[in-house]
Design a protein around this motif. Sequence first.
Motif, PDB file in Angstrom:
ATOM      1  N   THR A  24     -27.857  70.548  18.424  1.00 14.76           N
ATOM      2  CA  THR A  24     -28.666  69.801  17.451  1.00 14.76           C
ATOM      3  C   THR A  24     -28.653  70.480  16.084  1.00 14.76           C
ATOM      4  N   GLN A  25     -28.851  71.801  16.080  1.00 11.74           N
ATOM      5  CA  GLN A  25     -28.850  72.545  14.816  1.00 11.74           C
ATOM      6  C   GLN A  25     -27.492  72.463  14.126  1.00 11.74           C
ATOM      7  N   TRP A  44     -29.896  81.535  14.134  1.00 13.72           N
ATOM      8  CA  TRP A  44     -30.439  80.638  15.166  1.00 13.72           C
ATOM      9  C   TRP A  44     -30.555  81.351  16.512  1.00 13.72           C
ATOM     10  N   SER A  51     -28.508  72.868  24.086  1.00 11.70           N
ATOM     11  CA  SER A  51     -28.966  71.650  23.419  1.00 11.70           C
ATOM     12  C   SER A  51     -29.501  71.961  22.023  1.00 11.70           C
ATOM     13  N   TYR A  52     -30.243  73.064  21.916  1.00 18.02           N
ATOM     14  CA  TYR A  52     -30.801  73.481  20.625  1.00 18.02           C
ATOM     15  C   TYR A  52     -29.690  73.768  19.623  1.00 18.02           C
ATOM     16  N   THR A 103     -31.207  74.719  27.730  1.00 17.79           N
ATOM     17  CA  THR A 103     -32.076  74.419  26.588  1.00 17.79           C
ATOM     18  C   THR A 103     -31.495  75.006  25.313  1.00 17.79           C
ATOM     19  N   PHE A 104     -30.958  76.218  25.404  1.00 14.56           N
ATOM     20  CA  PHE A 104     -30.342  76.845  24.237  1.00 14.56           C
ATOM     21  C   PHE A 104     -29.116  76.056  23.778  1.00 14.56           C
ATOM     22  N   TYR A 128     -34.027  81.997  18.485  1.00 10.03           N
ATOM     23  CA  TYR A 128     -34.262  81.437  19.819  1.00 10.03           C
ATOM     24  C   TYR A 128     -34.546  82.547  20.825  1.00 10.03           C
TER      25      TYR A 128
END
Length: 410
Positions: A291-292, A321, A287-288, A284-285, A325
């Motif tokens: 995207t960022q 970021w 992917s985050y 998940t990280f 997160y």
Amino acid sequence: MGGWGGSLGSPHPTCIGTSAWRLWVGRFCNIKIISWNVGGIHSPVKRTKILQALNRQQADIAILQETHLSTAEHLKLRTWWVEQLFENPALGWRAGVVVLVRQGVDFTVHKQYQDSEGRYLFLQARVEGTELVLGSIYGPVLDRAFNRKVWRLLRSFADLPVVLGGDFNAVADPRMDRSQGGSGWGPGGHTIPDYCHILGLVDVWRVLHPGEKDYTHLSRAHSTFSHIDYILVSERLFFLTQSASIAPIQISDHAWVSIDLSLGGRRGGPRLWRFPRDLYQDDTFKSYIKTQWQHYTVENAAQADDPILFWEAAKAVLRGWVISYSAHKRKSRDAQILHLEAVVRRAKSRLAGHPTASGRAAYLAAQAELNSLLHQRQKKSHRYYQLHLFHYANRAGRMLARLASPPVQH
């Protein structure tokens, strides 16, 4: 307020008003002290759970009883957040007490006093600029000779305030401190009132929570609760106490008791930031971040002609970021633990008020769910430290120094 200075002998908050008292207390360094009967921590899994729970509560000083550990085994507790450790080893598989001190706490011990059975440990110390006596005690049931020995020792520190945490195996008030009620004192007798009267100590939790019932120990055999774990402080230190609480019963069959004490002093400087290793395997990280990063490169395309400026700015943004997160992930995990602790606390209250088979089953189920979550955290932490040991144990540095250094004799 200028006349109060740094003196410990100041007016009670009920006399000076809560807001003025908080303003005065706020000038000092807040120290969180937790006392906990851990019920034996030979198991590495349970030991890690205990340390994680104390770290999650941000304990500055942890006073533990019934460790069941030898001197060599106690040193296993001196890890990650623990900088100093003072112990009185168990006699065989019984008793054993220890005091753990967090990194950055100004804590200097002048003298250490202990018995030969691992039942008490008293430290004459300077804590955040305040001279005091800090004690951990695992009291036998109604042993007057033991109590008199402790009283004589503590009364010899007549000029120093005392913080005494432990499992006294006795209640302060049989009507308030047992779930089944009754007026009989039981096997513990008047131990707690005697400690308070003879040594001039105050049961902080009871004073701050008058009329409230809460318990620190569950007897599984009888499905009854009792309040037998306390933090007692001198009256002079009570004026510096901000709060006191009793946690849900978890990991051990005892709940911990904590107080927040405001003492003089400042904490250490800032620590270096490091990338959290657990994020390497967090899909998940990943992917985050992808995207960022795509948004960032589009919004800052004009600066791409200067790669040095572009990358230096990007590093600061990336770090932000990662921190954001990680903080969200940690808060979500801690919120789940807090939710389960609240469920356990409510189930304990219902069971104490109305002991039934279904209530006992609900309480044990909630406790098992909480312990399961804590166990998952422990396994993750264990894997991390195995990797850390593999990478750094044979290199010159702090870890090798700790592994190679002999036990400190006090």
